[in-house]
Design a protein around this motif. Structure first.
Motif, PDB file in Angstrom:
ATOM      1  N   LEU A   1      -1.925  -9.408   0.011  1.00  0.00           N
ATOM      2  CA  LEU A   1      -0.660  -9.124  -0.681  1.00  0.00           C
ATOM      3  C   LEU A   1      -0.912  -8.377  -1.990  1.00  0.00           C
ATOM      4  CD1 LEU A   1       1.206 -12.542  -0.265  1.00  0.00           C
ATOM      5  CD2 LEU A   1       1.581 -10.448   1.045  1.00  0.00           C
ATOM      6  N   ARG A   2      -1.914  -8.827  -2.719  1.00  0.00           N
ATOM      7  CA  ARG A   2      -2.234  -8.176  -4.003  1.00  0.00           C
ATOM      8  C   ARG A   2      -2.590  -6.705  -3.802  1.00  0.00           C
ATOM      9  NH1 ARG A   2      -6.315 -12.841  -5.894  1.00  0.00           N
ATOM     10  NH2 ARG A   2      -4.789 -14.369  -6.576  1.00  0.00           N
ATOM     11  N   LEU A   3      -3.418  -6.442  -2.805  1.00  0.00           N
ATOM     12  CA  LEU A   3      -3.827  -5.056  -2.536  1.00  0.00           C
ATOM     13  C   LEU A   3      -2.616  -4.208  -2.173  1.00  0.00           C
ATOM     14  CD1 LEU A   3      -6.034  -2.941  -2.248  1.00  0.00           C
ATOM     15  CD2 LEU A   3      -6.386  -3.739   0.104  1.00  0.00           C
ATOM     16  N   ALA A   4      -1.749  -4.725  -1.319  1.00  0.00           N
ATOM     17  CA  ALA A   4      -0.550  -3.980  -0.930  1.00  0.00           C
ATOM     18  C   ALA A   4       0.329  -3.693  -2.147  1.00  0.00           C
ATOM     19  CB  ALA A   4       0.229  -4.754   0.131  1.00  0.00           C
ATOM     20  N   LEU A   5       0.493  -4.691  -3.027  1.00  0.00           N
ATOM     21  CA  LEU A   5       1.315  -4.484  -4.217  1.00  0.00           C
ATOM     22  C   LEU A   5       0.670  -3.482  -5.167  1.00  0.00           C
ATOM     23  CD1 LEU A   5       3.864  -5.199  -5.788  1.00  0.00           C
ATOM     24  CD2 LEU A   5       2.589  -7.055  -6.874  1.00  0.00           C
ATOM     25  N   LYS A   6      -0.643  -3.545  -5.296  1.00  0.00           N
ATOM     26  CA  LYS A   6      -1.345  -2.603  -6.165  1.00  0.00           C
ATOM     27  C   LYS A   6      -1.109  -1.165  -5.712  1.00  0.00           C
ATOM     28  CE  LYS A   6      -5.767  -2.066  -8.474  1.00  0.00           C
ATOM     29  NZ  LYS A   6      -7.120  -2.611  -8.624  1.00  0.00           N
TER      30      LYS A   6
ATOM     31  N   MET B   1       1.581 -11.201   6.826  1.00  0.00           N
ATOM     32  CA  MET B   1       0.418 -10.636   6.134  1.00  0.00           C
ATOM     33  C   MET B   1      -0.277 -11.716   5.310  1.00  0.00           C
ATOM     34  SD  MET B   1       0.208  -7.714   3.152  1.00  0.00           S
ATOM     35  CE  MET B   1       0.195  -6.244   4.149  1.00  0.00           C
ATOM     36  N   TYR B   2       0.510 -12.525   4.631  1.00  0.00           N
ATOM     37  CA  TYR B   2      -0.041 -13.606   3.819  1.00  0.00           C
ATOM     38  C   TYR B   2      -0.842 -14.582   4.686  1.00  0.00           C
ATOM     39  CZ  TYR B   2      -0.169 -17.654   0.678  1.00  0.00           C
ATOM     40  OH  TYR B   2      -0.565 -18.723  -0.096  1.00  0.00           O
ATOM     41  N   HIS B   3      -0.309 -14.921   5.843  1.00  0.00           N
ATOM     42  CA  HIS B   3      -1.016 -15.850   6.740  1.00  0.00           C
ATOM     43  C   HIS B   3      -2.297 -15.238   7.309  1.00  0.00           C
ATOM     44  CE1 HIS B   3       1.902 -19.008   6.469  1.00  0.00           C
ATOM     45  NE2 HIS B   3       2.881 -18.215   6.849  1.00  0.00           N
ATOM     46  N   ARG B   4      -2.280 -13.940   7.552  1.00  0.00           N
ATOM     47  CA  ARG B   4      -3.461 -13.252   8.091  1.00  0.00           C
ATOM     48  C   ARG B   4      -4.512 -12.957   7.021  1.00  0.00           C
ATOM     49  NH1 ARG B   4       0.194  -9.804  10.080  1.00  0.00           N
ATOM     50  NH2 ARG B   4      -0.540  -8.200   8.662  1.00  0.00           N
ATOM     51  N   GLU B   5      -4.053 -12.420   5.883  1.00  0.00           N
ATOM     52  CA  GLU B   5      -4.974 -11.870   4.892  1.00  0.00           C
ATOM     53  C   GLU B   5      -5.036 -12.654   3.585  1.00  0.00           C
ATOM     54  OE1 GLU B   5      -4.250  -7.657   4.382  1.00  0.00           O
ATOM     55  OE2 GLU B   5      -3.419  -7.540   6.419  1.00  0.00           O
TER      56      GLU B   5
END
Length: 186
Positions: free
Chosen positions: A138-143, A129-133
């Motif tokens: 990552l921040r959005l997913a964690l939020k 996910m980090y490599h793609r987005e």
């Protein structure tokens, strides 16, 4: 003498290494580095890692033993240090642990057993996910998964954001719930 782990915490560059080396020479013991940035071979600048001369004076553990590409966590550090201590204590009843990574120190001294390690497949999912987005994904997913931790974590550190995501997804519980239970125990 009873086995004793002397802990010297403090921020980068205040002289912990010199004090630890002086003390280790007097006691005839070894030093465990508890500075998560000094773990990585490639991170020599800005970490105040001991130089070659200092490393030659006293045996140090956990300095430059990983690549920045390697995965390592607080729970792995806790496991590795606790496994190493009996060997160190068999040579000398004292060992010194020094560094600025307080959560790592707490893991060794008080335990962090409640925070599980994660499945490599879950870890890979968030690396991908980090490599793609990028960090934004990552921040959005964690939020969405853990808004409480999102409000406290260093949002510029992808490793910390990914670790919280890994734990949250692997356990079905927010990462912050593990931190809250640890704080209540202390």
């Amino acid at each position: 003498m009873k086995n004793t782990l002397i802990v010297l915490p403090g921020p980068t560059g205040v002289g912990k290494t010199a004090v630890a080396i002086d003390l280790a020479l007097r006691l005839g013991c070894e030093i465990i580095s508890c500075d998560s940035r000094q773990f990585y071979r490639e991170m020599r600048i800005g970490t105040a890692a001991p130089d070659e001369e200092q490393l030659a004076l006293v045996k140090h553990h956990f300095i430059g033993f990983l690549s920045v590409r390697d995965y390592y966590s607080i729970s792995l550090f806790e496991r590795d240090v606790l496994a190493m201590l009996p060997s160190l204590f068999s040579n000398c009843p004292v060992a010194i642990m020094t560094g600025g990574s307080m959560l790592y120190m707490d893991a060794v001294c008080r335990g962090l057993d409640d925070i599980p390690d994660t499945d490599p497949a879950v870890r890979q999912k968030f690396i991908d996910m980090y490599h793609r987005e990028g960090i934004g994904g990552l921040r959005l997913a964690l939020k969405l998964l853990d808004p409480e931790h999102y409000a406290r974590v260093d949002l510029h550190n992808p490793r910390r954001v990914m670790r919280a995501l890994e734990i949250s997804e692997s356990t079905g519980k927010p990462y912050s719930s593990f931190l809250t239970s640890l704080q209540k125990e202390r």
